[in-house]
Design a protein around this motif. Structure first.
Motif, short mmCIF file in Angstrom:
data_model
loop_
_atom_site.label_atom_id
_atom_site.label_comp_id
_atom_site.label_asym_id
_atom_site.label_seq_id
_atom_site.Cartn_x
_atom_site.Cartn_y
_atom_site.Cartn_z
N LEU A 255 44.30 41.34 43.47
CA LEU A 255 45.07 40.97 42.28
C LEU A 255 45.55 39.53 42.32
CD1 LEU A 255 47.15 44.24 41.86
CD2 LEU A 255 45.41 43.37 40.29
N SER A 256 45.46 38.87 43.47
CA SER A 256 45.81 37.45 43.53
C SER A 256 44.75 36.59 42.87
CB SER A 256 45.98 37.03 45.00
OG SER A 256 47.01 37.77 45.62
N HIS A 257 43.53 37.13 42.74
CA HIS A 257 42.43 36.36 42.15
C HIS A 257 41.95 36.94 40.82
CE1 HIS A 257 42.07 34.33 46.03
NE2 HIS A 257 42.09 35.52 46.61
N HIS A 258 42.20 38.22 40.60
CA HIS A 258 41.63 38.89 39.42
C HIS A 258 42.76 39.52 38.61
CE1 HIS A 258 37.71 38.33 41.29
NE2 HIS A 258 38.20 38.87 42.39
N PRO A 259 42.54 39.70 37.31
CA PRO A 259 43.58 40.31 36.46
C PRO A 259 43.76 41.80 36.69
CG PRO A 259 41.62 39.88 35.18
CD PRO A 259 41.38 39.26 36.51
N GLY A 260 42.86 42.42 37.40
CA GLY A 260 42.97 43.86 37.67
C GLY A 260 42.24 44.24 38.94
N ALA A 261 42.58 45.39 39.48
CA ALA A 261 41.95 45.90 40.69
C ALA A 261 41.92 47.42 40.63
CB ALA A 261 42.69 45.44 41.94
N THR A 262 41.05 48.00 41.45
CA THR A 262 40.89 49.46 41.50
C THR A 262 41.24 49.96 42.89
OG1 THR A 262 39.14 49.39 39.83
CG2 THR A 262 39.30 51.37 41.19
N VAL A 263 42.07 50.98 42.94
CA VAL A 263 42.45 51.60 44.20
C VAL A 263 41.70 52.91 44.33
CG1 VAL A 263 44.35 52.49 45.60
CG2 VAL A 263 44.74 50.56 44.04
#
Length: 461
Positions: A255-263
């Protein structure tokens, strides 16, 4: 090609960097991958059957099946009276730090084909001389004697100065958001390095683990029914929860580089993917990150330095890449803080630069000693009566005229005169002795009757 090695043993992650020497010049410091997945490895150790330690990912894999032989979080316990329990043995924390350094040095030596000329360890800013001394002793016990230690903020400042010039006496503030805590330090440029001004402000919060905990707690709330049924005492279910938390940490970094992430949620009875946006993540962690600018202000004030006089604000640590923390610091100081694209590696790179400085200093001292202890004479000056020194001609001294020394005349001694002079000195000495004896005898008798003097006793009437 010769190289020096910089190692940063952080509370949760360990990294390394090298600087190579090509002839008489040193190149820039660059990170060295310690695993197949990236440049950093977890600061974890596992003791194996032969008594040695394995570190990094290999030690982390053993945590699921042999967790009693796995140890982490030992950097904050260096210098404690009580050692740490590893399996059935007690091991001092400084010995565990030395074991990590040895493992990193061996790993890098295997990659490059030979060991480093010098090793510098970047350590926690909270360590004092006593803890640093204990680690040096532990390293010497492993045969690593050619090593130096440098505080982490100094290493970060050295890395910063290698990219942006810092004038002499300029002040730099370094804030590190580590895995288990936060520290802020003000340093002043004093060639060839930096000097810490005041004392380091150290706080257990915020930390990278705080941010991980927020994401993990959010998922536990989202899947409370399924996750609430898991039994932490069961090894398989405990391992599943540990894997879920590790995936929360990876999502935080993404999330530091992208607007979203998947867990990825993969536990007994539940297997799904959960999408987390950056805006939602920043809402979760903002109470922690809002403390960063306030703590940084306190560190600057304790160093008696005006914020306007700072030449730079440098943020380090993996959590420093979070956009929200940069925004908060910029608003508080009215200036944009500097964050490296890989803030978790700057301390290792700075440690490598410090190692370069150590070797350069030793080389300069040796060269200076050689120049001052050996005087060279150049025979045969070039035409025109000029000697060439350091590429510039210097006029030779003109020849000096010969010096004629005329011997001094000494009159030969007169033997008869010397003999009579000795006789006179002996006679005078004899007369003085006889006269002294006569005076002694005369004083012993009274002037009239010749009787010896007797003490007079006076009676009071």
């Amino acid at each position: 090609m010769p190289y020096v090695l910089g190692i940063h043993v952080g509370a949760t992650a360990t990294s390394a960097a090298i600087a190579r020497r090509d002839g008489g010049r040193w190149g820039a410091a660059s990170p060295v991958p310690l695993s197949s997945t990236g440049p950093t490895v977890p600061t974890v150790l596992c003791r194996v059957q032969d008594g040695s330690f394995v570190a990094g990912e290999q030690a982390s894999r053993q945590e699921r099946t042999h967790h009693e032989w796995v140890v982490r979080g030992f950097t904050r316990h260096v210098g404690d009276d009580a050692p740490m329990l590893v399996g059935s043995e007690f091991v001092p924390a400084q010995a565990l730090v030395a074991a990590v350094v040895e493992w990193v040095a061996d790993t890098v030596a295997q990659q490059l084909g030979h060991p480093a000329e010098h090793i510098t360890l970047a350590h926690s800013a909270t360590w004092g001389p006593f803890r640093a001394h204990l680690v040096r002793q532990a390293l010497a016990g492993l045969g690593i004697r050619d090593a130096t230690l440098v505080p982490e903020p100094v290493a970060v400042a050295l890395d910063h100065a290698s990219k942006r010039p810092v004038a002499e006496q300029d002040a730099v503030a370094v804030a590190n958001i580590g895995g288990t805590g936060f520290d802020a330090t003000v340093l002043r440029r004093r060639e060839p390095g930096f000097e810490i001004v005041g004392s380091t402000l150290d706080s257990g919060h915020p930390s990278g683990q705080d941010l991980d905990d927020e994401v993990f707690a959010h998922l536990r709330a989202e899947f409370a029914e399924d996750l609430g049924q898991l039994d932490p005492a069961d090894p398989a279910q405990r391992a599943a929860l540990a894997g879920l938390r590790a995936d929360c940490s990876r999502a935080k970094e993404s999330l530091s580089h992208h607007p979203g992430a998947t867990v990825r949620v993969d536990v007994p009875g539940l297997r799904t993917d959960y999408a987390l946006s950056r805006s939602r993540y920043e809402q979760l962690v903002s109470p922690h990150l809002e403390r960063v600018p306030e703590l940084l202000v306190q560190a600057v004030q304790s160093a008696a330095v005006d914020p306007e006089d700072l030449s730079a604000l440098v943020l380090a640590g993996g959590a420093a890449r979070t956009p929200l923390v940069r925004q908060l610091v910029a608003e508080r100081f009215e200036r944009t803080p500097l964050v490296d694209p890989a803030p978790e590696l700057v301390a290792a790179r700075g440690a490598a630069l410090s190692a370069v400085g150590v070797l350069s200093s030793v080389h300069d001292q040796a060269a200076s000693a050689a120049e001052t202890s050996v005087l060279m004479r150049i025979e045969g000056p070039p035409s025109g009566g000029l000697d060439v020194i350091d590429g510039e001609p210097e006029r030779a001294d003109p020849p000096r005229p010969p010096v004629e020394v005329e011997p001094m005349y000494l009159e030969p001694p007169d033997e008869d005169r010397e003999r009579w002079f000795k006789i006179l000195k002996l006679s005078a000495a004899a007369l003085l002795i006889i006269g002294g004896l006569v005076l002694t005898v005369v004083q012993g008798f009274d002037g009239g009757g010749g009787h010896p003097l007797s003490p007079v006793t006076s009676q009071q009437r």
